[in-house]
Design a protein around this motif. Sequence first.
Motif, PDB file in Angstrom:
ATOM      1  N   VAL A  93     -16.710  37.343   0.378  1.00  4.58           N
ATOM      2  CA  VAL A  93     -15.171  36.965  -0.685  1.00  4.58           C
ATOM      3  C   VAL A  93     -14.778  35.711   0.165  1.00  4.58           C
ATOM      4  CG1 VAL A  93     -13.181  38.089  -1.202  1.00  4.58           C
ATOM      5  CG2 VAL A  93     -14.740  39.842  -0.819  1.00  4.58           C
ATOM      6  N   TYR A  94     -14.328  34.654  -1.287  1.00  6.92           N
ATOM      7  CA  TYR A  94     -14.284  33.789  -0.349  1.00  6.92           C
ATOM      8  C   TYR A  94     -12.209  33.946  -0.882  1.00  6.92           C
ATOM      9  CZ  TYR A  94     -18.732  31.763  -0.315  1.00  6.92           C
ATOM     10  OH  TYR A  94     -20.007  31.440   0.320  1.00  6.92           O
ATOM     11  N   TYR A  95     -12.502  33.054   0.416  1.00  6.65           N
ATOM     12  CA  TYR A  95     -10.317  32.927   0.264  1.00  6.65           C
ATOM     13  C   TYR A  95     -10.228  31.403   0.421  1.00  6.65           C
ATOM     14  CZ  TYR A  95     -11.164  38.113   1.452  1.00  6.65           C
ATOM     15  OH  TYR A  95     -10.928  39.344   1.798  1.00  6.65           O
ATOM     16  N   CYS A  96      -8.977  31.168   0.137  1.00  7.66           N
ATOM     17  CA  CYS A  96      -8.337  29.594   0.764  1.00  7.66           C
ATOM     18  C   CYS A  96      -6.654  30.294   1.562  1.00  7.66           C
ATOM     19  CB  CYS A  96      -8.488  29.205  -0.420  1.00  7.66           C
ATOM     20  SG  CYS A  96      -6.511  29.390  -1.558  1.00  7.66           S
ATOM     21  N   ASN A  97      -7.009  28.695   2.556  1.00  5.37           N
ATOM     22  CA  ASN A  97      -5.240  28.826   3.026  1.00  5.37           C
ATOM     23  C   ASN A  97      -5.159  28.286   3.772  1.00  5.37           C
ATOM     24  OD1 ASN A  97      -3.462  30.195   4.750  1.00  5.37           O
ATOM     25  ND2 ASN A  97      -4.646  31.594   4.910  1.00  5.37           N
ATOM     26  N   ALA A  98      -3.486  27.646   4.052  1.00 10.27           N
ATOM     27  CA  ALA A  98      -3.375  26.442   4.661  1.00 10.27           C
ATOM     28  C   ALA A  98      -3.387  26.726   5.914  1.00 10.27           C
ATOM     29  CB  ALA A  98      -1.874  26.540   4.062  1.00 10.27           C
ATOM     30  N   LYS A  99      -3.419  24.981   6.473  1.00 10.62           N
ATOM     31  CA  LYS A  99      -3.394  24.816   8.349  1.00 10.62           C
ATOM     32  C   LYS A  99      -2.378  23.527   8.637  1.00 10.62           C
ATOM     33  CE  LYS A  99      -7.956  24.833   9.996  1.00 10.62           C
ATOM     34  NZ  LYS A  99      -7.652  26.196  10.512  1.00 10.62           N
ATOM     35  N   LEU A 100      -1.918  23.732   9.793  1.00 11.92           N
ATOM     36  CA  LEU A 100      -0.785  22.149   9.917  1.00 11.92           C
ATOM     37  C   LEU A 100      -2.271  21.302  10.122  1.00 11.92           C
ATOM     38  CD1 LEU A 100       1.604  23.683  12.234  1.00 11.92           C
ATOM     39  CD2 LEU A 100       1.561  23.287   9.397  1.00 11.92           C
ATOM     40  N   ASN A 101      -3.141  22.058  10.752  1.00 14.16           N
ATOM     41  CA  ASN A 101      -4.305  20.440  10.739  1.00 14.16           C
ATOM     42  C   ASN A 101      -5.831  21.551  10.491  1.00 14.16           C
ATOM     43  OD1 ASN A 101      -4.662  21.583  13.637  1.00 14.16           O
ATOM     44  ND2 ASN A 101      -2.218  20.742  13.902  1.00 14.16           N
ATOM     45  N   ILE A 102      -6.597  20.207  11.062  1.00 16.84           N
ATOM     46  CA  ILE A 102      -8.347  20.843  11.360  1.00 16.84           C
ATOM     47  C   ILE A 102      -8.002  22.379  12.054  1.00 16.84           C
ATOM     48  CG2 ILE A 102      -8.547  19.354  13.377  1.00 16.84           C
ATOM     49  CD1 ILE A 102     -11.558  19.487  11.431  1.00 16.84           C
ATOM     50  N   SER A 103      -7.931  22.626  13.559  1.00  6.53           N
ATOM     51  CA  SER A 103      -8.016  22.890  14.348  1.00  6.53           C
ATOM     52  C   SER A 103      -7.007  24.425  14.135  1.00  6.53           C
ATOM     53  CB  SER A 103      -7.773  22.064  15.794  1.00  6.53           C
ATOM     54  OG  SER A 103      -6.782  21.643  15.981  1.00  6.53           O
ATOM     55  N   SER A 104      -5.540  24.517  13.919  1.00  5.72           N
ATOM     56  CA  SER A 104      -4.921  25.385  13.884  1.00  5.72           C
ATOM     57  C   SER A 104      -5.362  26.312  12.961  1.00  5.72           C
ATOM     58  CB  SER A 104      -3.383  24.860  13.453  1.00  5.72           C
ATOM     59  OG  SER A 104      -3.680  24.602  11.964  1.00  5.72           O
ATOM     60  N   GLU A 105      -4.894  27.791  13.260  1.00  7.59           N
ATOM     61  CA  GLU A 105      -4.898  28.983  12.573  1.00  7.59           C
ATOM     62  C   GLU A 105      -4.356  28.723  11.121  1.00  7.59           C
ATOM     63  OE1 GLU A 105      -6.341  30.621  15.810  1.00  7.59           O
ATOM     64  OE2 GLU A 105      -6.137  31.607  13.677  1.00  7.59           O
ATOM     65  N   VAL A 106      -4.631  29.543  10.474  1.00  6.63           N
ATOM     66  CA  VAL A 106      -4.625  29.903   8.827  1.00  6.63           C
ATOM     67  C   VAL A 106      -2.587  30.229   8.868  1.00  6.63           C
ATOM     68  CG1 VAL A 106      -6.195  29.869   8.212  1.00  6.63           C
ATOM     69  CG2 VAL A 106      -5.128  32.094   8.287  1.00  6.63           C
ATOM     70  N   ILE A 107      -1.146  29.664   8.478  1.00  9.58           N
ATOM     71  CA  ILE A 107      -0.133  29.571   8.012  1.00  9.58           C
ATOM     72  C   ILE A 107      -0.144  31.105   7.046  1.00  9.58           C
ATOM     73  CG2 ILE A 107       1.841  28.733   6.825  1.00  9.58           C
ATOM     74  CD1 ILE A 107       0.418  26.017   7.677  1.00  9.58           C
ATOM     75  N   PHE A 108      -0.997  31.210   5.755  1.00  8.41           N
ATOM     76  CA  PHE A 108      -0.346  32.007   4.848  1.00  8.41           C
ATOM     77  C   PHE A 108      -0.650  33.395   4.868  1.00  8.41           C
ATOM     78  CE2 PHE A 108       3.221  29.711   3.914  1.00  8.41           C
ATOM     79  CZ  PHE A 108       2.383  28.415   3.941  1.00  8.41           C
ATOM     80  N   PRO A 109      -0.202  34.847   4.577  1.00  9.66           N
ATOM     81  CA  PRO A 109      -0.751  35.620   4.278  1.00  9.66           C
ATOM     82  C   PRO A 109      -1.963  35.615   3.293  1.00  9.66           C
ATOM     83  CG  PRO A 109       1.479  35.824   4.054  1.00  9.66           C
ATOM     84  CD  PRO A 109       1.171  34.843   3.969  1.00  9.66           C
ATOM     85  N   TRP A 110      -3.089  36.075   3.611  1.00  5.59           N
ATOM     86  CA  TRP A 110      -4.322  35.852   2.842  1.00  5.59           C
ATOM     87  C   TRP A 110      -4.185  36.609   1.439  1.00  5.59           C
ATOM     88  CZ3 TRP A 110      -7.892  32.932   4.628  1.00  5.59           C
ATOM     89  CH2 TRP A 110      -8.315  32.723   5.663  1.00  5.59           C
ATOM     90  N   GLY A 111      -5.007  35.736   1.046  1.00  4.14           N
ATOM     91  CA  GLY A 111      -4.800  36.191  -1.497  1.00  4.14           C
ATOM     92  C   GLY A 111      -5.702  37.178  -1.199  1.00  4.14           C
ATOM     93  N   GLN A 112      -5.843  37.403  -2.330  1.00  4.05           N
ATOM     94  CA  GLN A 112      -7.321  38.552  -3.053  1.00  4.05           C
ATOM     95  C   GLN A 112      -8.484  38.259  -3.021  1.00  4.05           C
ATOM     96  OE1 GLN A 112      -6.679  42.074  -4.066  1.00  4.05           O
ATOM     97  NE2 GLN A 112      -4.414  41.458  -3.254  1.00  4.05           N
ATOM     98  N   GLY A 113      -8.261  36.900  -2.573  1.00  6.12           N
ATOM     99  CA  GLY A 113     -10.169  36.303  -2.363  1.00  6.12           C
ATOM    100  C   GLY A 113     -11.069  35.806  -3.665  1.00  6.12           C
TER     101      GLY A 113
END
Length: 120
Positions: A93-113
């Motif tokens: 299952v593939y998901y997208c998410n936002a990050k502040l930079n390449i090494s940061s944690e993801v910011i938002f709750p995961w979607g359905q994928g």
Amino acid sequence: QVQLVESGGGLVQAGGSLRLSCAASGRTFSSYFMGWFRQAPGKEREFVAVISWSGGSTYYADSVKGRFTISRDNAKKAVYLQMNSLKPEDTAVYYCNAKLNISSEVIFPWGQGTQVTVSS
């Protein structure tokens, strides 16, 4: 807050291609790095690719380098993952998410994928 909706998955034979899309809501989409991640059955979610806010920089997991291409369209608030030469081990299952930079944690709750299944 940004909401993310993934689409474009499906069943494909090994060697085939798919293009995943991630549609985002919210005003600040263009301020974030955007990444693709995947989770195979029985495994932890893993990083696949990330793209900078401008689209000028991209980074890939070694397992997909040379086969996958991440891109984004800030005007459409969308990020894409072109997947070529797919292998059965890309099934996840593939998901997208936002990050502040390449090494940061993801910011938002995961979607359905979106499910990608690659048959051998």
